[in-house]
Design a protein around this motif. Sequence first.
Motif, mmCIF file in Angstrom:
data_model
loop_
_atom_site.group_PDB
_atom_site.id
_atom_site.type_symbol
_atom_site.label_atom_id
_atom_site.label_comp_id
_atom_site.label_asym_id
_atom_site.label_seq_id
_atom_site.Cartn_x
_atom_site.Cartn_y
_atom_site.Cartn_z
ATOM 1 N N LEU A 123 -105.993 -11.547 -57.930
ATOM 2 C CA LEU A 123 -105.758 -12.970 -57.740
ATOM 3 C C LEU A 123 -106.529 -13.711 -58.821
ATOM 4 O O LEU A 123 -107.757 -13.553 -58.926
ATOM 5 N N PRO B 169 -103.069 -20.896 -58.365
ATOM 6 C CA PRO B 169 -103.473 -19.488 -58.353
ATOM 7 C C PRO B 169 -102.302 -18.572 -58.710
ATOM 8 O O PRO B 169 -101.156 -18.882 -58.416
ATOM 9 N N VAL B 170 -102.640 -17.467 -59.338
ATOM 10 C CA VAL B 170 -101.627 -16.509 -59.778
ATOM 11 C C VAL B 170 -101.979 -15.154 -59.181
ATOM 12 O O VAL B 170 -103.128 -14.719 -59.263
ATOM 13 N N THR B 171 -100.994 -14.507 -58.588
ATOM 14 C CA THR B 171 -101.232 -13.153 -58.110
ATOM 15 C C THR B 171 -100.608 -12.159 -59.076
ATOM 16 O O THR B 171 -99.583 -12.433 -59.695
ATOM 17 N N VAL B 172 -101.238 -11.032 -59.196
ATOM 18 C CA VAL B 172 -100.778 -9.986 -60.104
ATOM 19 C C VAL B 172 -100.544 -8.715 -59.308
ATOM 20 O O VAL B 172 -101.353 -8.367 -58.436
ATOM 21 N N GLY B 173 -99.453 -8.033 -59.591
ATOM 22 C CA GLY B 173 -99.180 -6.757 -58.949
ATOM 23 C C GLY B 173 -98.964 -6.918 -57.461
ATOM 24 O O GLY B 173 -98.280 -7.841 -57.005
ATOM 25 N N ALA B 174 -99.568 -6.032 -56.701
ATOM 26 C CA ALA B 174 -99.292 -5.971 -55.273
ATOM 27 C C ALA B 174 -100.149 -6.917 -54.442
ATOM 28 O O ALA B 174 -100.143 -6.829 -53.214
ATOM 29 N N TRP B 175 -100.893 -7.799 -55.090
ATOM 30 C CA TRP B 175 -101.695 -8.743 -54.303
ATOM 31 C C TRP B 175 -100.763 -9.583 -53.453
ATOM 32 O O TRP B 175 -99.802 -10.149 -53.969
ATOM 33 N N PRO B 176 -101.035 -9.696 -52.166
ATOM 34 C CA PRO B 176 -100.125 -10.454 -51.326
ATOM 35 C C PRO B 176 -100.174 -11.931 -51.681
ATOM 36 O O PRO B 176 -101.240 -12.523 -51.785
ATOM 37 N N ALA B 177 -99.028 -12.487 -51.888
ATOM 38 C CA ALA B 177 -98.943 -13.885 -52.269
ATOM 39 C C ALA B 177 -98.399 -14.700 -51.117
ATOM 40 O O ALA B 177 -97.669 -14.203 -50.264
ATOM 41 N N ALA B 178 -98.766 -15.935 -51.108
ATOM 42 C CA ALA B 178 -98.283 -16.801 -50.035
ATOM 43 C C ALA B 178 -98.527 -18.242 -50.420
ATOM 44 O O ALA B 178 -99.206 -18.542 -51.390
ATOM 45 N N PRO C 18 -104.001 -4.750 -58.350
ATOM 46 C CA PRO C 18 -103.645 -6.055 -57.801
ATOM 47 C C PRO C 18 -104.791 -7.054 -57.995
ATOM 48 O O PRO C 18 -105.969 -6.673 -57.939
ATOM 49 N N MET D 113 -103.917 -10.692 -67.412
ATOM 50 C CA MET D 113 -102.651 -10.136 -66.917
ATOM 51 C C MET D 113 -102.301 -8.854 -67.658
ATOM 52 O O MET D 113 -101.826 -7.884 -67.059
#
Lengths: 122, 308
Positions: free
Chosen positions: B284, B292-301, B282, B273
Motif C-alpha cells: 500500500l 492511496p495506491v495498492t500494488v499486487g494482491a494488497w486488498p483494495a477498497a 503486495p 511500483m
Amino acid sequence: MPDPSPSRTPRHADRISRMKTGVVLGSAAALAAVGGLIATSGSGRAAQASAAQNTADGSQSTVNPDRFTGSDDGQPVIVYDPQTNSYYQVPSDGSGAQQFAPGGNVQSGGVQGGPMMRSGGS
Amino acid sequence: MSTGTPLTPGGMRRLGFAAMGTRVEVLLPAEHVDDGHVVRALFQDWEARLSRFRPDSELSRLNARGGGVVSPLLAGVLDAALRAARRTDGLFDPGLCAQLCAAGYDRPFNEMDPASEPSSVLPLPGGAWRRVQLTDRGFVRLPQGMRLDFGGIAKGMAVDCAAHELRRRGVPGGMISAGGDLTVWGEPPAGDAWIVAIDTDPPVPHVPLRHGSLATSTTGRRRWGATAHHTIDPRTGRPAATDLLQVSVAADTCGMAETVATAALVAGTAGAMDLLERLDLPALLIPLRGDPVTVGAWPAATPLGASR
C-alpha cells in the motif's frame, strides 16, 4: 516473477488498483504465496540440526554452513537456540502459501472485530 | 493519524514494553502469556548487541574498529541486510549510519532537539555496502568511513526470531509488533485472519493478514528541523525527497517487509511500483498528495474517510 493469473496484466496501470475507485484487480488466485513462511519446516529443521552439530563439534561459532552463500534466494531468519544461548541463521524454506485473506469484508469498509495491531511506521 | 485502538480478542492477552527505540507489543493466547517474557528478553538482548546508540554494543565496536570477527547474531543480521540491499538494488542500504548522524540523528530520537537542522557539510552518498566483506566464519571488514545502522532491519528480524522461538515453544498462534512492523502465525482468535490497522489519514480499511508479516515505513514520523527525517536516500546521503509519505508491505518475514518498505519509500511511487512488481510483494503506497495506491494482491477498497 511471472503470474499466471489472468486477472493481472503486464502493465503497471492495470496491475494496481486505486482506492478511489474501489476496483480490485488482484483476484483470489493472485493472492497466492509469494514465498516461504518463517522457516519452520524442512530446511529449517535441517539447518537447526546442522547448527546444533556445529556447537557440539566445539567449533567457534554456530554459523550454519548454508550461510553467506551470496545468493539472494529469500530472506534468512535468525533463530535463537536456548540450549546454547546463541543465535544462528536459517534460510527461508520457500514453502507455504500465505498472504492476505481474500474476503469481501475489506471492501465493505473494514473488518469486523476491530484491529488487533496497528502499523504506521516508527 | 488514528484508526482506532487495537483490541485484544477474547482468550488473548496483550503484552507491551519499550525496546529498540520503539514499542513492542505481543498478542498471545491467554494460556501462553508466560511465554511472552521470551520476547522481551530477546529484544533487550538484540538492542544491547545491535544498537548504534550504545557505545558498548557489538555494532558500535565494529563501527569503531572497522572490522573483526563478529557474533553469529551480528553476522546473520549483516548477511540479511546485504541480501536486502542487493534485492532492492541498493535502495535499502545498511551502511548509512554516518549519513544519519550528518542529518542530525546522532542520538536516540527522544533525546534529539526537534529544532535541530542537518549538518551543512554535504554527506557522501551510500552504496559502500557493496564493498563490505563478510566471510562464513563471521569475519567482517567495513569500507573506510562506512558505519552500519541496523535500526529497521534489526527490529524486523527480532520480530521474526521471537515468533520463531514462540512457535518452537508450542505457542499455537500470536502476533508480535515492533513499532508497527509485525508478524502473525497460527489460527487467529476470530475469523480467518489477524486484523491490522494501517495508520493513515484519512483511514483505510483494516488489513486481514493470515500469515507472514507486514511492515510500514514512513517519513511522517521521526522528523526534526524543517524537513529532516530518518529515512536516508542512499543516492544522495540525505533524507529522502520522495513523493511518498508511507509504504506498507506484506512479505514472508518481517525483516523482508521492513527493508522493502524502506526501499520503496525511498524510491518514490514509480520506482516503488517497479520494485514491488519485481519482488511480487503486495503493498500500500500512501503518496504525499493523491489517493492511496495498492500494488499486487494488497486488498483494495473504498477509503473509510473522505477522499484525499
